[in-house]
Structure formats: structure tokens, C-alpha cells
Design a protein around this motif. Structure first.
Motif, PDB file in Angstrom:
ATOM      1  N   HIS A 116      37.177  11.882 -11.936  1.00 37.13           N
ATOM      2  CA  HIS A 116      37.240  10.445 -11.650  1.00 37.13           C
ATOM      3  C   HIS A 116      35.983   9.947 -10.920  1.00 37.13           C
ATOM      4  N   HIS A 120      32.978   6.995 -11.504  1.00 41.29           N
ATOM      5  CA  HIS A 120      32.440   5.986 -10.579  1.00 41.29           C
ATOM      6  C   HIS A 120      30.921   6.128 -10.442  1.00 41.29           C
ATOM      7  N   SER A 141      35.133   4.662  -2.226  1.00 38.50           N
ATOM      8  CA  SER A 141      36.363   4.203  -2.866  1.00 38.50           C
ATOM      9  C   SER A 141      37.516   4.317  -1.869  1.00 38.50           C
ATOM     10  N   ASP A 306      38.830   1.010 -10.283  1.00 37.41           N
ATOM     11  CA  ASP A 306      39.158   1.946 -11.359  1.00 37.41           C
ATOM     12  C   ASP A 306      39.251   1.253 -12.720  1.00 37.41           C
TER      13      ASP A 306
HETATM   14 ZN    ZN Z   1      38.396   5.179  -8.151  1.00 35.50          ZN
END
Ligand code: ZN
Ligand code: KG4
Length: 344
Positions: A116, A120, A141, A306
Motif C-alpha cells: 500500500h 502512495h 498517512s 487511498d
Molecule cells: Zn493510505
């Protein structure tokens, strides 16, 4: 040039994201769709994992249909299916992973598990004005605050990270203290815009620690102490507190980012993750960029938080580089997965 279509699926937390990216040539995002669960979780003051998983199940197919119809492509044209393997909520990750692996198996195409945070990190590459490797990335984040040196796809070195709360987490928790709705970051920063600078001054944790680590939990406690001193802060006092809190966090993030650029001898800074949407952070970094010889890159606002596009992009870059794709079928998710392990 024949297309190289990578589908991306994000389901690590409270957003379901689906996107289709054409990796041929320069690469191009063809379509993307997102469903945010914010309204569903708001009553609980935070993400309820089981509700999140169930909602991902409901949303994935309609979002996929929309992406295919918006892009005018057919499922059979997809070359690989990328999905978020971790870190994140186990149940939520399982929904996206199982769906992606199942789809890839049905299509007879490879699956690409994506980290993930790599999504980003690479998300500014979705912009027309994109950085070139190498660069320093400030990743801020809800769950992570890290400074990374990025030399290429899959080539990340951690320079520093938070020792306790992530920047977004500090925003969210402080917002809760001030009675703001979830998710607190955007609400707190909107309130801070109305606050007066310097009226509430909070400590800058680890500002001069000489390394690139952060610590934000003390700042949250300082806000709590301030709120208790006042008793029942009115709107103006809340705005001043929000302003003081935001200024403290932004000061630390800006100073550490500039220090990391100097240490690496690099001139490009990428700011990624939800807190990268913070306007004050952007203003302060842009002001510095004007003075020092540096360039700051941000993802488009819609790709700060996200989304599926960043997962499709990370998957596409991995697919092109011939790394990390797998035969669709058996899979694992990795709810805890330090980014450093990608280097392997
Ligand atoms: Zn995230
Ligand atoms: O990257 P992200 O969407 O999800 C994670 O992977 O964690 O980041 C969400 C975080 C939340 O903590 C949210 O409050 C924060 O980003 N955030 C902001 C802003 N917009 C989102 N924090 C400060 N200012 C903002 N404008």
C-alpha cells in the motif's frame, strides 16, 4: 503500440478503489472509481473493521463495472490484476486480494500483490508534472509517517519514521479531542485556517534531534492539557488550538524533509499519503522550495488519500520491470508489512 492493461484494486482500510492503467509507453490512467466509507464509520468515531470488510464486498463489483465501462475496455483485455496485499486491516485486505486473485485466475492472467505504501510513494507519478528517480519521499498517512529515499521501483531506503503516532493519526486524535467529526484531519485543518498564528504554541517534538525520526504523541497530550486548562473552549479558542497544533506538525515535517534532502544530496521531494492533502503543509513546503533549490511534487488531491489508481500504477511499474508478479491462485495478505522488506 499495443496496450498493457493493469487493473488495480485497493481495499486496505475504509476506501474501495478500482482503476485501470495502461502501462504501454509513457503510461496512462484510463479510468478509476472510488467509494469512501467515511459516512458509514462516522457514527462510531473511527473505522469498524468488520463493517469495512462487508462494505468492500458490496462495492468492488459495481466499481469494477464502472471502470470498465468508463474506459471502454473489456475484462478480457486486462493483462494483470494488481491489488493491495498490505499493510492494512486483515479482513478488508482479504476482500480485495480474494477478488483480485479470483479475477486474475478466471482471466488466466498474473496477479500483482502491491504494498500500500509503495502505491502512495509512487502516486505523484500519476500527475502530468512527475518527478524522476531518485527522490526523497515524505509519506504521511493515517498509519505511517516516514521519510524514504526512492531510487527506483522497489528500491526504497528508510531515512526515518515516527516513533509513536503517525501524523494523520495525530490529526485524527487531536480532532476528536476538539469534538470534530471523523476523519479528523481535513476537519482540523479547515478549523486551523480560521485560527490565529502564535496564540497557542505547542512543542515541536524531536525538531532538533538530528535524525529523521518523528514523535507526535506528546503533541496530542499537550493539546489535551490545553483543552483541560481552558475547560470548555469556544469556537475561536478551538480554532487557535487547531492552528497551533497544525503549525507544530507542519514545522517538524518541513524541517525533517529539508534535512533529508540535504543529507541525500537530492533536490526532489515527493509528498504522499493523506496528510499530503494538508494545505498548510503544501504552502510551507512551496515557500521553502522558492528559497532553496528544490522541487516539491504532490499527488493530485484525489490521489493523496487511498485510491485504486496508485495501486494500478505501482502494479504496472512492477509488471513492466518484471518484478513481483505471481500466478493467480493461492495468496496471503500482510496486515503488518514494513516497507523496508520490499527491498529483499
Ligand atoms: Zn493510505
Ligand atoms: O493515506 P490515507 O488516506 O490512509 C492511510 O493509508 O492511512 O491517510 C488518511 C489520513 C487520515 O489520518 C486523515 O485524517 C489524514 O490522512 N488527512 C489529513 C488531511 N486529509 C486527510 N490530515 C491533515 N490535513 C488534511 N487536509
Amino acid at each position: 503500440m499495443p496496450a498493457m492493461l493493469i487493473l488495480g484494486i485497493e481495499s486496505s482500510c475504509d476506501e474501495t478503489g478500482v482503476a485501470l492503467y495502461d502501462a504501454a509507453g509513457e503510461g496512462r490512467l484510463l479510468a478509476h472509481a472510488l467509494h469512501s466509507q467515511i459516512v458509514m464509520h462516522r457514527d462510531y468515531g473511527g473505522v469498524v473493521p468488520e463493517l469495512a470488510s462487508r462494505d468492500h464486498i458490496r462495492r468492488t463489483v459495481p466499481l469494477l463495472r464502472k471502470v470498465m465501462s468508463d474506459s471502454g475496455r473489456a475484462l478480457g483485455e486486462i493483462d494483470a490484476v494488481a491489488y493491495t496485499q498490505g499493510p492494512g486491516l486483515a479482513g478488508a485486505l482479504l476482500v480485495g486480494a480474494a477478488f483480485a486473485e479470483g479475477l486474475a485466475a478466471a482471466l488466466g492472467r498474473p496477479a500483482i500483490p502491491v504494498h500500500h505504501l509503495e502505491g502512495h510513494l509512487l502516486s505523484p507519478l500519476l500527475s502530468r508534472r512527475a518527478p524522476a528517480f531518485p527522490f526523497v519521499a515524505l509519506l504521511v498517512s493515517g498509519g505511517h509517517s516516514q521519510l524514504m529515499r526512492v531510487d527506483g521501483v522497489g528500491r526504497y531506503r528508510r531515512l526515518g519514521e515516527t516513533l509513536d503516532d503517525a501524523a494523520g493519526e495525530a490529526f485524527d486524535k487531536t480532532a476528536k479531542l476538539l469534538g470534530l467529526p471523523y476523519p479528523g484531519g481535513p476537519a482540523l485543518s479547515a478549523l486551523a485556517e480560521r485560527g490565529r498564528p502564535g496564540v497557542c504554541r505547542f512543542p515541536r517534538p524531536m525538531l532538533d534531534s538530528g535524525d529523521f525520526d518523528f514523535s507526535f504523541s506528546g503533541l496530542k497530550t499537550a493539546v489535551l492539557t490545553r483543552v483541560r486548562e481552558i475547560g470548555q473552549p469556544d469556537e475561536r479558542q478551538c480554532a487557535d488550538i487547531a492552528r497551533g497544533f497544525q503549525d507544530a506538525i507542519v514545522d517538524v515535517l518541513v524541517k525533517k524533509s529539508l534535512g533529508a534532502l540535504r543529507r541525500c544530496g537530492l533536490g526532489q521531494l515527493v509528498v504522499a499519503g493523506g496528510v499530503g492533502a494538508n494545505r498548510e503543509l503544501r504552502r510551507r513546503l512551496d515557500a521553502q522550495a522558492g528559497k532553496a533549490d528544490i522541487t516539491v511534487f504532490y499527488p493530485e488531491f484525489e490521489f493523496c488519500t487511498d485510491n485504486g489508481a496508485m495501486i494500478a500504477l505501482a502494479g504496472a511499474l512492477r509488471f513492466k520491470a518484471g518484478i513481483a508478479q505471481k500466478t493467480a491462485g493461492a495468496f496471503v495478505v500482510r496486515p503488518r508489512w514494513p516497507l523496508g522488506e520490499l527491498m529483499g
